[in-house]
Design a protein around this motif. Structure first.
Motif: not given
Length: 285
Positions: A162, A204, A189, A187, A164-165, A211, A208
């Motif tokens: 995964t 998706k 992840k 938001n 973060d951005n 995940v 966080t």
């Protein structure tokens, strides 16, 4: 005769592994602030992540044909066997550059024991495959057997990760602009994996916390025999979350802590995945 394993810096192994297992390494290149750096030689991943947090966009380039020519020639001239386990050809031109040089070397040295495996792996997934090959080489297993087993290991290596951005993967041409925009907005992840050497979105996940739980679920579904393999976790300058994932693996699958390798995602791959990346690697069923 001793067999040498050659890796490129995209395998994200720490230097002590190269020393302990006599692994040769070819660095890829990172471009930052108009300067070129050899990945894992001249620059540390932390420098790249700090620069990205400040809004800079590092670029990367493959290992050059000249780098391969120098090392391939030295082994061919000495009559020493060399196995190069390459970063996925779907993510870099490095493997292709090596194969072009291999043809040239074998025309000049037809007896050269030189072989290239396109691992279709990246980061510590590649690193684990390289480590297994190096361990086999130390046990005096034959060149052909190491090639055969390494190809099998590479084909069985799972990459679940995964970021973060999504913006960083978008900049590197790895995801669409729409996916990056929507992910950042909500938001979300993304959970991705590597299939056929390419980065493929799996699903998706919002938030966080969910995940890590989902990574464990995917691991349970795809893998087995975790107590008898080395598991890899790599992170984009986020050691606490990597350690949290490690604890979850230990608790869920009764894996010993010493059987889990945690490394930082290196400068080249990190320049595309960005800070906060978290990746999990294991052999599938």
């Amino acid at each position: 005769m001793a067999i040498t394993i050659l890796a490129d810096s995209a395998c994200d192994l720490s230097e002590h592994y190269y020393n302990e297992y006599s692994i040769e390494m070819i660095p890829l290149t990172v471009h930052l602030e108009s300067k070129d750096y050899r990945d894992s030689v001249d620059i540390k991943p932390k420098t790249i992540y700090d620069a990205m947090r400040e809004g800079q966009t590092p670029k990367t380039s493959q290992a050059s044909a000249n780098q391969f020519k120098e090392i391939f020639t030295s082994y061919a001239e000495a009559g020493k066997p060399l196995l190069y386990i390459a970063f996925s050809s779907e993510l870099s031109g490095t493997c292709q550059a090596a194969k072009m040089v291999e043809q040239e070397i074998k025309e000049k040295y037809p007896e050269a024991k030189l072989h290239i495996i396109d691992s279709k792996c990246a980061s510590l997934g590649l690193g684990l495959v390289v480590l297994e090959a190096a361990k086999m080489a130390q046990k005096d297993i034959s060149f052909d057997e190491i090639i055969q087993q390494t190809a099998k290991n590479a084909a069985q290596m799972e990459h679940i990760f995964t970021v973060d951005n999504l913006e960083y993967l978008y900049r590197g041409g790895r995801v669409s602009k729409t996916a990056a925009f929507v992910g950042g907005l909500l938001n979300i992840k993304p959970l991705l994996h590597v299939d056929g050497g390419k980065l493929i979105p799996l699903e998706k996940i919002r938030g966080t916390k969910k995940v890590l739980k989902r990574m464990i679920e995917v691991m349970e579904k795809r893998g087995s025999n975790f107590q008898n393999q080395t598991i890899g976790i790599s992170h984009g300058d986020d050691l606490p979350r990597a350690q949290e994932l490690s604890r979850m693996i230990q608790d869920t699958f009764h894996v010993k802590e010493e059987n889990i390798i945690i490394e930082m995602v290196g400068s080249v791959i990190g320049a595309h995945s960005g800070p906060g990346t978290l990746a999990l690697f294991f052999y599938n069923k």
